[in-house]
Design an enzyme around this catalytic site. Sequence first.
Site, PDB file in Angstrom:
ATOM      1  N   LYS A  74       0.833  -1.200   0.000  1.00 36.36           N
ATOM      2  CA  LYS A  74       0.000   0.000   0.000  1.00 36.36           C
ATOM      3  C   LYS A  74       0.870   1.254   0.000  1.00 36.36           C
ATOM      4  O   LYS A  74       1.860   1.341   0.740  1.00 36.36           O
ATOM      5  CB  LYS A  74      -0.922  -0.013   1.229  1.00 36.36           C
ATOM      6  N   SER A 149      -9.201   3.599   2.079  1.00 35.66           N
ATOM      7  CA  SER A 149      -8.025   3.979   1.329  1.00 35.66           C
ATOM      8  C   SER A 149      -7.250   2.791   0.753  1.00 35.66           C
ATOM      9  O   SER A 149      -6.344   2.973  -0.063  1.00 35.66           O
ATOM     10  CB  SER A 149      -7.082   4.791   2.235  1.00 35.66           C
ATOM     11  N   SER A 173     -10.878   1.819   6.200  1.00 34.95           N
ATOM     12  CA  SER A 173     -10.067   1.882   4.993  1.00 34.95           C
ATOM     13  C   SER A 173      -9.735   0.537   4.373  1.00 34.95           C
ATOM     14  O   SER A 173      -9.332   0.487   3.218  1.00 34.95           O
ATOM     15  CB  SER A 173      -8.764   2.641   5.270  1.00 34.95           C
TER      16      SER A 173
END
Length: 464
Positions: A74, A149, A173
């Site tokens: 990520k 996210s 997220s």
Amino acid sequence: MIRSSAHELTKSLSQRQVSAVDLMQQTLEQIAEVNPGVNAIVALRDVADLMAEAQAADQGPVRGPLHGLPIAVKDLVNVAGIPSTQGSPALKDAVPTSDDLIAARMRAAGAILIGKTNVPEHGLGSHTFNPVYGATSNPYDRNLTCGGSSGGAAVALATGMVALADGSDMMGSLRNPAGWNNVYGFRPSWGLVPSEPQGEMFLHQLSTLGPMARSPQDISLFLDVISGPDHRSPFGQATAPTFPIKDRSIRGLKIGWLGDWQRCFPMEGGILELSQEALSVFESLGASVEHIAAPFEADLIWDSWITLRSWSIAGSLAPMMERGEPLKDSAIWEIERGLSMSAMEVHRASEIRSDWFRRAAQLFETYDALVLPTAQVWPFDVNLPWPTEIAGQGMDTYHRWMQVVTPVSLIGLPCLAVPAGFGAINGLPGGVQIFGPRGSDAAILALGKAYHAATEWPQKRPPV
């Protein structure tokens, strides 16, 4: 091979039944075919370098439980030698020289870190778009958002570009994109996976790192790699390995269904119905499901949450604003709110958090797990920054539409986002959150394992 489970792949790699070179070749071919349409993986490393690293894995000793497995990290995590932008123009040229702790643990376990997965700018907002790499699309409808996210991570899993992905979760997220992409995401008990030991390390107990995968068993495999105490962190706990997940009888368990929190969380049509279909799976396995009244005032949870969240974000991003570096409107809003707060406002918010934690602990004396939807809306237009209304009710902040995740986030409970299937009208994926008392990570994953055996949604409905 690319659709195989991570635990099957890693076993085959470690026993030399599958070569890391072949797996890397298939991974890169899948990325070349699929990624241009969804934009989930960014900053992909040089192909020749990746193939050389895979060849070295085949020729050298087995390094750990993820030996030879390609993973994209990520883009909120620093990885040595790979641009680590956080989706921010201010960091678009940043190339770290060392790994963050979670990346170092993946690398030490034998994973080959191939690039990054896309995120919103600084991870703010559950919609993956930024001015550096652009937007990531939902693989089930490329005109729609994938969430965030950890949106790039969820899409990379759903499309077979990776078998495991790391996520992080402050405000849903990894839970929201897991639901919208028909995969699993696990928010562990706060402190189980240590944060990067830098900056202020004591006060901001909100966000956590966690694993994402196409099955709970793969979640468990990855959790064992990234969890465990770090001597540089003041928080952390030593736990027994969770992989392989032990079988758990569902018969006789009591599950509490919180629904829309007695209409405090507005929902788009079909969300609750799909969630109840997921609950019926547990009933078919012998559990009892009870709809329970809202156990705590939703507005108190919300007010506590946005106070502590803005205070935390201001602590990390205010220096960027002071230096005049570019920030999106939502980041500026959070920073300005955080900077305006008094110490006693923060204290009162933490008192509310403590009250909700105590009330939740009482609920778990009766229920083995509680369930909420992973989102209040279906995936929305990829060009829309955020939903401004739900079912006719206006949203007063850029993240109010994500309120359903705050009961878990506020008090750091373990929570598994599981796929619930596909909407009857729109055919889009959705999910539910299954959460339990602090420290019940293994028990929640065992529930997920039983659910997955009965449904196998990621395997039945991969995106076209």
